[in-house]
Write an enzyme that holds these catalytic residues in place. Structure first.
Site, mmCIF file in Angstrom:
data_model
loop_
_atom_site.group_PDB
_atom_site.id
_atom_site.type_symbol
_atom_site.label_atom_id
_atom_site.label_comp_id
_atom_site.label_asym_id
_atom_site.label_seq_id
_atom_site.Cartn_x
_atom_site.Cartn_y
_atom_site.Cartn_z
ATOM 1 N N ASN A 15 -29.315 -91.564 50.494
ATOM 2 C CA ASN A 15 -28.513 -92.449 49.624
ATOM 3 C C ASN A 15 -27.089 -92.591 50.153
ATOM 4 O OD1 ASN A 15 -29.864 -93.583 47.076
ATOM 5 N ND2 ASN A 15 -30.692 -91.502 47.222
ATOM 6 N N HIS A 110 -30.693 -91.222 39.960
ATOM 7 C CA HIS A 110 -31.755 -90.295 39.558
ATOM 8 C C HIS A 110 -33.110 -90.992 39.719
ATOM 9 C CE1 HIS A 110 -33.623 -86.944 37.516
ATOM 10 N NE2 HIS A 110 -34.335 -87.817 36.830
ATOM 11 N N GLU A 143 -20.767 -84.628 31.132
ATOM 12 C CA GLU A 143 -20.966 -83.177 31.303
ATOM 13 C C GLU A 143 -22.436 -82.793 31.226
ATOM 14 O OE1 GLU A 143 -18.950 -84.591 29.185
ATOM 15 O OE2 GLU A 143 -16.922 -83.878 29.639
ATOM 16 N N ASP A 146 -28.003 -85.707 33.821
ATOM 17 C CA ASP A 146 -28.678 -87.010 33.901
ATOM 18 C C ASP A 146 -28.568 -87.798 32.593
ATOM 19 O OD1 ASP A 146 -29.473 -86.329 36.497
ATOM 20 O OD2 ASP A 146 -31.283 -85.341 35.786
ATOM 21 N N GLU A 175 -33.970 -96.954 45.068
ATOM 22 C CA GLU A 175 -32.707 -96.218 44.876
ATOM 23 C C GLU A 175 -31.619 -96.798 45.774
ATOM 24 O OE1 GLU A 175 -32.780 -91.922 45.071
ATOM 25 O OE2 GLU A 175 -34.854 -91.851 44.412
HETATM 26 C C1 GRF Z 1 -32.867 -88.853 45.462
HETATM 27 O O1 GRF Z 1 -34.193 -88.993 45.065
HETATM 28 C C2 GRF Z 1 -31.928 -88.986 44.290
HETATM 29 O O2 GRF Z 1 -32.386 -89.891 43.330
HETATM 30 C C3 GRF Z 1 -31.911 -87.585 43.717
HETATM 31 O O3 GRF Z 1 -31.938 -86.750 44.841
HETATM 32 C C4 GRF Z 1 -32.549 -87.430 45.935
HETATM 33 C C5 GRF Z 1 -31.557 -87.420 47.051
HETATM 34 O O4 GRF Z 1 -32.057 -87.988 48.222
HETATM 35 N N1 GRF Z 1 -30.766 -87.390 42.862
HETATM 36 P P1 GRF Z 1 -31.085 -88.265 49.449
HETATM 37 O O5 GRF Z 1 -30.426 -86.921 49.784
HETATM 38 O O6 GRF Z 1 -30.086 -89.286 49.041
HETATM 39 O O7 GRF Z 1 -31.971 -88.731 50.557
#
Ligand code: GRF
Length: 209
Positions: A15, A110, A143, A146, A175
């Site tokens: 990400n 998430h 705080e 998710d 994502e």
């Molecule tokens: C992703 O699935 C994100 O939604 C979750 O943790 C994972 C991180 O993946 N919070 P990356 O490290 O960005 O590849």
């Protein structure tokens, strides 16, 4: 002046990479990743950041109370004059201190349609529950785990032969797409929060792609 994004991660960093590429390609206009911080030394995301010549800092959390640790991270982000903090696979709950320091300026991604399946292994949770659809959510961070106001979601259908791996892979593609879009909206200030609802305002004609 470009808007400055700080990314916090603990793992793979796909990400982070998607956001970095989107900023470089102008899909997030006028923005750059100013710093990447990891609480884990061996996070592959740190290597990915360095390969892109993005400043990457490891701040180990071992032995520190939550707030004491968060003060170190907040100071590193403030020194870089970060406008927006993006959590990208960051495996820590933020302290009230950190949330207050960057109020309404922290986003998380998430891999489920919140409020369904918060916490770890959200894709496996969705499969084991027998859900027919899952997806991903970009939300403001408070705080709680998710839990903050939702900016964007994308739906991903669950197939009968999905495994946690195949489902995760399809969700991950979404994502990367919606995180880019959400960061763009937030940096452009193109939203309004009413109670828990995030209303997305239309793009100005001059901003239309
Ligand atoms: C992703 O699935 C994100 O939604 C979750 O943790 C994972 C991180 O993946 N919070 P990356 O490290 O960005 O590849």
């Amino acid at each position: 002046m470009k808007k400055r994004i700080g990314v916090l991660l603990s793992g793979r960093g796909s990400n982070f990479e998607a956001l970095a590429e989107s900023a470089a390609a102008g899909r997030i206009p006028n923005a750059e990743i100013a710093i990447v911080v990891s609480n884990r030394e061996n996070a592959p995301g740190i290597e990915r950041a360095r390969a892109r010549e993005t400043e990457a800092l490891v701040i180990p959390s071992k032995g520190l109370e939550r707030e004491a640790y968060d003060r170190l991270v907040a100071a590193a982000l403030e020194e870089k004059k970060v406008d927006l903090v993006c959590l990208a696979g960051y495996m820590r709950l933020l302290s009230p201190y950190f949330v207050a320091a960057f109020r309404n300026r922290i986003l998380n991604i998430h891999p489920s349609l919140l409020p369904a399946f918060p916490g770890l292994e959200a894709q496996r949770q969705a499969l084991e529950h027998g859900a027919k659809f899952s997806g991903c959510t970009v939300h403001f961070v408070d705080e709680n785990l998710d839990a903050g106001p939702i900016v964007l979601q994308a739906v991903v259908p669950i197939k009968d032969d999905d495994t946690p791996e195949t489902l995760s892979e399809r969700i991950l593609r979404e994502e990367h797409r919606i995180y880019t879009e959400a960061v763009r909206i937030v940096l452009e200030g193109r939203y309004r929060i009413e109670n828990r609802r995030v209303m997305i305002l239309p793009e100005k004609v001059s901003e239309k792609r």
